[in-house]
Design a protein around this motif. Sequence first.
Motif, PDB file in Angstrom:
ATOM      1  N   ASN A 113       7.236  -6.467  -2.496  1.00 54.52           N
ATOM      2  CA  ASN A 113       6.279  -7.559  -2.299  1.00 54.52           C
ATOM      3  C   ASN A 113       6.770  -8.842  -2.955  1.00 54.52           C
ATOM      4  OD1 ASN A 113       4.070  -6.841  -0.642  1.00 54.52           O
ATOM      5  ND2 ASN A 113       3.440  -5.348  -2.209  1.00 54.52           N
ATOM      6  N   ARG A 129      10.788  -6.586   4.093  1.00 54.15           N
ATOM      7  CA  ARG A 129       9.652  -6.121   4.910  1.00 54.15           C
ATOM      8  C   ARG A 129       9.947  -4.761   5.523  1.00 54.15           C
ATOM      9  NH1 ARG A 129       9.491 -11.736   6.403  1.00 54.15           N
ATOM     10  NH2 ARG A 129       7.631 -12.658   5.451  1.00 54.15           N
ATOM     11  N   THR A 148       2.767  -5.377   7.710  1.00 52.21           N
ATOM     12  CA  THR A 148       3.966  -5.897   7.048  1.00 52.21           C
ATOM     13  C   THR A 148       5.016  -6.303   8.081  1.00 52.21           C
ATOM     14  OG1 THR A 148       3.588  -4.478   5.158  1.00 52.21           O
ATOM     15  CG2 THR A 148       5.822  -5.321   5.442  1.00 52.21           C
TER      16      THR A 148
END
Lengths: 209, 617
Positions: A113, A129, A148
Motif C-alpha cells: 500500500n 498493485r 486494487t
Amino acid sequence: MAFDLQEQEQIADFKAWWNSWGKFLATAVILALLGYLAWQGWHAYQKSQAEKAGLIYARIEGAIGGDAAKIRADADLLKQDFSGSAYASRGALFAAKASADAGQLKEAEAQLNWVVANSDEADLRDAARLRLAAVQLDQKQPDAALKTLGGAESTGFAGLVAELRGDILLDKGDSAGAREAYKEALSKLPKDAPNIQFVQVKLDALQKV
Amino acid sequence: MFDIVQKNKTLVQIVLGLVALGLVIGAGVSGYSAMSGADHALVKVDGKSITEYDVQQATNGQPISNEMRPMVIEQLVQQRLVLAAADKLGLNPSKPQLQQAISQIDAFHENGKFSPTRYQEMLAAQQMSPAMFEQRVRDSIAARTLLGAYSVTNIVPQTTLARMAKLVGERREVQATVLAPSAFVGQVSVSADEIKKYYDSHASEFKAPEMVRVEYVMLSRQQIAAKLAVSDEEIQKYFDAHRAELLGEQRDVAHILFEVPKGAKPDVKAKVRAEAEKVLAELKANPGRFAELAKQYSKDPGSAANGGELGVFGADASLVAPFKEAMFKLPKGQLSDLVESEFGFHIIRVNDIQAKSTFEQVKPQVVAKLQGDKAESQYRTQAQAFGELVYQKGDSLKPAADEFKLPIQQSGWITRQGAQDPQLNNPKLAEAVFSDDVLKGKHNSEAIEVAPDTLVSARILEHKAAQQTPLDTVRGDIEQRLKLEKAAKLAAEAGAKQLAALQAGQDAQLTWQPSRQVGRLGERELNSATLAAVFSAPADKLPAYVGQEVPGAGYVIFKVVSAIPAPPLSDEMAQRMRDEVARTYGQVEVSKYISDLKAAFKVEYRKAPADAGNPVE
C-alpha cells in the motif's frame, strides 16, 4: 590625467546609473552567489542521501530469503528517512515479498500500500498493485483485489493485470468473466512472453466443448 | 598460499561473467563511448550514441551475421535504456557501495579477505583496467537495483498456484489412430486440366534461376605452402621448442622451493642460493632423499608436506615461466639445476612423462605448420600482384595463370544464391560474377577472398537467363501433390465421419496405437483446441473421442482412455514451483518495463549504411 568632455560625460552617466541601480546589481550578484552555493549544497546533500539509502538497500537485497522482520525494519528506515528516493519503494517491495513468503500477509499488504501511495514511478506502482491484489486474493478478499487492479495505470503491465483479474474472477466463480480476462491477457501479452502458455492453459481449461 | 599455480584465471572469468549477467540483458562495457564519433551512431539513446565499436565490444569482436546484428543492437539499446533510467532515478551506486560490492567478490579474496594485489593481478589477467571493471560493476549494480524490484519481488497467489499445479500436473491417457492420406490416394484422380491450372497459378514456383558457369584461377597460401621445402633440421628445432604441446605431454613433477622474499637484498639472496646449492649437492649424491629434504627445506606450503609433489601438468599449465620451461626440458627422473623464478630458487624433478603421440605422428603437422609460416609472406606478395594482374589484364585469365603457375579451372553452375562447387560457394563471388562488369563486360572478376588466404578471379563461360521449367518436366510432381491434397480431404471427411460414429457409441473398426499420456504443457503434436477437448472430456464418461486434422499426416482421432489427476505436491515441490513461476512472471515484468522505458526516453534509430545489406536481385 584629464578626461575629455565626452569621457567626463560618460563617467557622469555611469555615476548616475550606479546611484540608482548599483545596490540592486550588488544584491542580485549576492543572491546569485547564494543560490549557486545552495544548489551545490543541495546536490552534495542529495548525493550523500543517495549514498546512505543505497547502502541500506544493498543490505535489503543481500538479506533476501532471510528474516522478513529484519528486511521490513530496513525498508521502514528507507521510507522514513529517504521517502522520496527510488530506493524506498524498491525496499518496500522486497519487504513485501519477504513477508508474503513468510506468510505474513498483513505486513506485506502494508508495504505494498505504501508503494502504491508513494512511489513516483507508474510502473512500480502497477507492480505493487499486482502483488497487493495477489496478497488480497490469498486473504480471501477477491473484491478488494479486483478494486486494487481496477486502479492500475496504463503501463505495459496491462496483460499481467488482465491475467490476474482472470484468476480472481475464477476464484469468485465467474467463469465467463475469467475467460474474457484471459483472452484480454493473451491479446495484450507479447507473443513470446514466457507466461503466455500458462494463460493459454488456464483459458483452455475454461473452454466449453 | 604460494601461488605457483595461477589457477584462478577461470575463476575470474566466471566472476566477471556473473557480474555481466547481473545486467540481466547482457554484458555491458562502458566508458568507451567518448572514443567513437557521433557520426557513426547506429542508435541514439537519450542523446548517447551506440556505435559500431559498441557492437563489436558486445560480441567480443566476433563477426556476426546480418540477421544477428539487429538483435545485438537491440540488446545494447535496452542496456542503455536501463542505465539511463537508473541514472535518472538516482540509483547509481555510490563509491562505498561499489567498494563493498567488489570487496565481496570471492575471487579477489586471499585468506578470506579482499586483497588489493590479487584484485590488480586478476584484472590484469583479463586485460582490464580497474576503471573499466569498476564501471562494469557500477552499471551492473545500477541495472540490478532498477530491475530487481520487478524481477525478484513477484508474489504469485497461492490460489492461482494451486490451480495451476492441478492443471499442469493432470494427465490423460490417450490412444491415437491416424487416417493417412496415402490410404485414399487410390480413390482420387487428377485431370490434365487441373494440373495445368495448378502449374499456371504457381508459375513462380517452377522457375529455374539465372545461372552462370565460369572459368577461374585460384591462388591460395595452402598451394604455395605445399610446394615449399622444409629441412629436417628446422623440423627438429620446432619440435624441440614445442614438444610438450605437440606430444600432449603430461609431466608429473616435484620441487623444492627456497624462498627469496620479494625485494630481498643481494646478501639475503646469496644466502638462500648457498643453502639451495648445498641441498642440491646432497641430492645429487643421494637422490632418494628428495622427499625428506623437500619436507625439511621447501617453503612451498602446498607441496612441502607432500615431499615436494606438485602433481601432473600439461603444456597448458599456468606455471611461472622459468619453472615451466625447466620442467619441460628435464628428462625423466633427473634433477634440475637451480631454477630461479619470482618466488626464489627451485630444484625440480620430473617423476614421470606421459605422451599422447610420437614424433612420427606429429611430424606431418609440424611440416605443414612450418610450410604455412614460410608461405605467409610469399602469399602476401603474390596476392597483391595477383589482384593487380587480373584487373590490368582483364580480358583473359591466362596471364595470371602463367605468372603464378596456376591451372585455369572450370566451375559448375553458380546462381545468385550459391555455387555447386563448394570452394566457390561464397556470396561475394556470386555477387561479383553477376555484376555488370563480369557478366556483360566479359571481364575478369576482381580477386575475391573465398576462404581465408584463398583468392579467386573468375570470368564467364556460359550464361543462362532465368527460365520457366516446362510443364512436362514437373507434371508428375504436380499430379502427386494434387492427389495428396485430394486424398487428405477424403481422409479428413472419413475421419470426421468415424469420429461422429464413435461419439455416438458405435464401434468403428479401427486399429489404435498403444496408449500414451499427455499433459497440458509441452505437447507439440496436439494443437491447443484438441488438447483442450481431450482434457475437457468428462472423467466419469470415458472413453471419449476427439479428432484433429494434422497437416501432412492426415486425420487423427484420439481416444481418451483415462484421466490421471495431478499428483499431490510435496511442500518442497510446491515451494520450487512457486519460485519458478514467480521468476517467470518477473521476466515478463522486466521486459515490459523495458519496453515502457522506450517511450520514456528518446531512442533514435539511424538508417543502416547502404553497404550493410545483402545485394538485392
